[in-house]
Design an enzyme around this catalytic site. Structure first.
Site, PDB file in Angstrom:
ATOM      1  N   LEU A  59       0.817  -1.216   0.000  1.00 37.46           N
ATOM      2  CA  LEU A  59       0.000   0.000   0.000  1.00 37.46           C
ATOM      3  C   LEU A  59       0.852   1.268   0.000  1.00 37.46           C
ATOM      4  O   LEU A  59       0.320   2.369  -0.133  1.00 37.46           O
ATOM      5  CB  LEU A  59      -0.958   0.001   1.202  1.00 37.46           C
ATOM      6  CG  LEU A  59      -2.007  -1.113   1.203  1.00 37.46           C
ATOM      7  CD1 LEU A  59      -2.894  -1.002   2.434  1.00 37.46           C
ATOM      8  CD2 LEU A  59      -2.842  -1.092  -0.072  1.00 37.46           C
ATOM      9  N   ASN A  90       7.525  -2.748   3.694  1.00 33.21           N
ATOM     10  CA  ASN A  90       8.585  -1.961   3.042  1.00 33.21           C
ATOM     11  C   ASN A  90       8.097  -0.568   2.660  1.00 33.21           C
ATOM     12  O   ASN A  90       8.046  -0.188   1.495  1.00 33.21           O
ATOM     13  CB  ASN A  90       9.167  -2.699   1.838  1.00 33.21           C
ATOM     14  CG  ASN A  90       8.130  -3.074   0.793  1.00 33.21           C
ATOM     15  OD1 ASN A  90       6.933  -3.111   1.062  1.00 33.21           O
ATOM     16  ND2 ASN A  90       8.597  -3.359  -0.404  1.00 33.21           N
ATOM     17  N   HIS A 177      10.579 -13.798   1.763  1.00 37.62           N
ATOM     18  CA  HIS A 177      10.874 -13.468   0.372  1.00 37.62           C
ATOM     19  C   HIS A 177      12.105 -14.286   0.009  1.00 37.62           C
ATOM     20  O   HIS A 177      13.230 -13.918   0.375  1.00 37.62           O
ATOM     21  CB  HIS A 177      11.124 -11.964   0.253  1.00 37.62           C
ATOM     22  CG  HIS A 177      11.582 -11.515  -1.093  1.00 37.62           C
ATOM     23  ND1 HIS A 177      10.776 -10.786  -1.939  1.00 37.62           N
ATOM     24  CD2 HIS A 177      12.758 -11.671  -1.750  1.00 37.62           C
ATOM     25  CE1 HIS A 177      11.438 -10.508  -3.048  1.00 37.62           C
ATOM     26  NE2 HIS A 177      12.650 -11.043  -2.952  1.00 37.62           N
ATOM     27  N   HIS A 230       5.207 -15.453  -2.773  1.00 42.13           N
ATOM     28  CA  HIS A 230       5.268 -15.520  -4.250  1.00 42.13           C
ATOM     29  C   HIS A 230       6.171 -16.627  -4.810  1.00 42.13           C
ATOM     30  O   HIS A 230       7.125 -16.363  -5.552  1.00 42.13           O
ATOM     31  CB  HIS A 230       5.649 -14.171  -4.835  1.00 42.13           C
ATOM     32  CG  HIS A 230       6.749 -13.430  -4.122  1.00 42.13           C
ATOM     33  ND1 HIS A 230       7.964 -13.983  -3.788  1.00 42.13           N
ATOM     34  CD2 HIS A 230       6.805 -12.148  -3.685  1.00 42.13           C
ATOM     35  CE1 HIS A 230       8.719 -13.085  -3.177  1.00 42.13           C
ATOM     36  NE2 HIS A 230       8.030 -11.961  -3.110  1.00 42.13           N
ATOM     37  N   ASN A 276       9.556  -9.192  -9.323  1.00 46.02           N
ATOM     38  CA  ASN A 276      10.386  -9.980  -8.413  1.00 46.02           C
ATOM     39  C   ASN A 276       9.490 -10.875  -7.566  1.00 46.02           C
ATOM     40  O   ASN A 276       8.650 -10.357  -6.825  1.00 46.02           O
ATOM     41  CB  ASN A 276      11.178  -9.026  -7.504  1.00 46.02           C
ATOM     42  CG  ASN A 276      12.085  -9.747  -6.519  1.00 46.02           C
ATOM     43  OD1 ASN A 276      12.037 -10.956  -6.383  1.00 46.02           O
ATOM     44  ND2 ASN A 276      12.904  -8.983  -5.815  1.00 46.02           N
ATOM     45  N   ASP A 303       0.579  -9.758  -4.430  1.00 48.97           N
ATOM     46  CA  ASP A 303       1.824  -8.987  -4.461  1.00 48.97           C
ATOM     47  C   ASP A 303       1.592  -7.681  -5.221  1.00 48.97           C
ATOM     48  O   ASP A 303       2.432  -7.242  -6.017  1.00 48.97           O
ATOM     49  CB  ASP A 303       2.969  -9.784  -5.077  1.00 48.97           C
ATOM     50  CG  ASP A 303       4.334  -9.144  -4.834  1.00 48.97           C
ATOM     51  OD1 ASP A 303       4.414  -8.176  -4.042  1.00 48.97           O
ATOM     52  OD2 ASP A 303       5.325  -9.599  -5.444  1.00 48.97           O
ATOM     53  N   HIS A 307       3.655   1.298  -8.834  1.00 50.67           N
ATOM     54  CA  HIS A 307       4.770   2.206  -9.081  1.00 50.67           C
ATOM     55  C   HIS A 307       4.282   3.375  -9.927  1.00 50.67           C
ATOM     56  O   HIS A 307       3.433   3.198 -10.808  1.00 50.67           O
ATOM     57  CB  HIS A 307       5.909   1.505  -9.828  1.00 50.67           C
ATOM     58  CG  HIS A 307       6.605   0.459  -9.032  1.00 50.67           C
ATOM     59  ND1 HIS A 307       7.400   0.757  -7.950  1.00 50.67           N
ATOM     60  CD2 HIS A 307       6.629  -0.894  -9.152  1.00 50.67           C
ATOM     61  CE1 HIS A 307       7.901  -0.372  -7.443  1.00 50.67           C
ATOM     62  NE2 HIS A 307       7.442  -1.384  -8.156  1.00 50.67           N
TER      63      HIS A 307
END
Length: 428
Positions: A59, A90, A177, A230, A276, A303, A307
């Site tokens: 978010l 993150n 991850h 993922h 990724n 995921d 951007h």
């Protein structure tokens, strides 16, 4: 709050039923229901599911509001049929303290489009050197139970072991991850035939698989819970399958884009396909679908990685990694899993609502569509076909790999505790 009567929907894709919502709960289910003064939704031919739950959403707020905010991200979630999302850590500042996770939690409450459960960072600043305030985040108003350095791997085995030991005390889970950093230095796409032909740095499958193998063994040793973010390779599927056969407490997720797209798309050099972990081969895609169908992979998680335009509209090497996914996830799952016969709608409900809610501890979500349960619901028209136009997105960002692609299914209504957040495909 007024009564709402959903008439003739196929609950979990089964027989047509009526569902009466009264306030925040499902009051009654059956056939031929009526309710004086109720708002009636004629849902013949549509499928009614428990509200979707995403265990892996970015978010971006605080710090990267140019990409997404809690408000715009949860509006996108409601548009995609989600009633709860787990927000990754993150952000800027990183969600590694009680103060930051409580801020995200509060912003979700204020937005009101879906429940937002913050995910706490495993290590301070996502730097992989020192454990973050796991206990304080768990004891905060946000009640964090899932911790992840997503975007970065907890590559230090000692730190990972300590994290697993720490969260075991309160039933938490570490979401890893899986990316061995030294094996992916300079990597730009999946390592294979296409990367060799294009001259792009290869991202080997073993970089993911080696971390998963280590972490399931650590989880077994500690007796704690580990979740694999993922998952993207056929080899990773086999490792998770082996771990589950030993009784190790491991769960795993797959993204919609890894169920549909392959590294062949990178031949276009369009950075929208840069993600990724990277898009893999057709063999990997087929293995992931089969693993989701047989339960080796437990859930679908988006995921969702928004951007701004300038971070994607550039040369491939400089482009950011990630794709938005909340508003197209259910359609991709319908195409890859339902229309191929690998899952029925009850299976979709399990992988996209029931099980992610259980893994993350999302109270009131992933519940049966039955009387007395919270009215967190998603109504989808599976017969719909439409071309994806990112200009229609509620998300602040537009970096979708599906622009111009026809996808099946359309979420028509989303209900959060009986309140419509999406009505006839439009945000309430």
């Amino acid at each position: 709050m007024s009564k709402i009567l959903i008439r003739g929907a196929k609950v979990l894709g089964g027989e047509a039923q009526d569902v009466l919502i009264d306030g925040e709960i499902i009051a009654e289910t059956g056939t031929g229901l009526s309710a004086e003064g109720a708002q009636v939704i004629e849902a013949g031919g549509q499928v009614l599911l428990p509200g979707l739950v995403d265990l892996h959403t970015h978010l971006r707020e605080p710090g990267r509001e140019d990409s997404e905010t809690v408000l715009t991200g949860t509006r996108a979630a409601a548009s995609g049929g989600y009633t709860a999302v787990f927000a990754m850590a993150n952000t800027f500042p990183v969600a590694d303290t009680a103060g930051v996770v409580e801020q995200v939690y509060r912003l979700g409450k204020e937005a009101g489009y879906c429940d937002v459960q913050p995910i706490g960072a495993v290590t301070v600043g996502l730097e992989g050197k020192k454990l973050a305030e796991l206990g304080a985040m768990h004891d905060s108003a946000a009640g964090v139970t899932v911790f992840s350095d997503d975007g970065k791997c907890v590559d230090d085995a000692v730190i990972m072991r300590r994290a697993l030991e720490y969260v075991k005390a309160f039933g938490g889970v570490i979401a890893q991850h899986a990316q061995e950093p030294r094996l992916t230095e300079g990597a730009q796409m999946n390592e294979g035939v296409v990367s060799a032909e294009l001259g792009l740095g290869g991202w080997p499958a073993v970089a993911e698989e080696s971390i998963i193998a280590r972490d399931v063994l650590l989880a077994e040793h500690v007796g704690s819970r580990v979740h694999i973010c993922h998952l993207s390779t056929a080899g990773s599927v086999e490792i998770v399958r082996w771990a589950k056969s030993r009784g190790i407490d491991v769960t795993a997720e797959v993204t919609p884009h890894h169920l549909l797209l392959t590294d062949e798309l990178v031949r276009s050099y369009n950075p929208v396909y840069k993600v990724n972990p990277p898009l893999r081969t057709e063999r990997d895609v087929m293995a992931l679908r089969e693993a989701l169908a047989d339960g080796t992979i437990d859930i679908v998680a988006t995921d969702h990685a928004p951007h701004p335009h300038e971070d994607k509209d550039c040369e491939w090497a400089a482009a950011a990694m990630g794709m938005v996914g909340l508003e197209t996830a259910l359609s991709v799952v319908q195409q890859t899993m339902v229309e191929t016969g690998l899952l029925d709608w009850a299976g979709v409900a399990d992988r996209m609502s029931v099980t992610p809610a259980r893994i993350g501890g999302a109270k009131g979500h992933g519940r049966p569509v039955s009387a007395g349960e919270p009215a967190n619901l998603t109504l989808v028209d599976p017969a719909y076909r439409g071309v994806v136009n990112p200009a229609d997105f509620a998300s602040r960002s537009r970096n979708t790999p599906y622009e111009g692609r026809e996808l099946p299914g359309r979420v028509t209504h989303t209900f959060l505790r009986g309140r419509a957040t999406l009505v006839d495909g439009k945000l309430a």
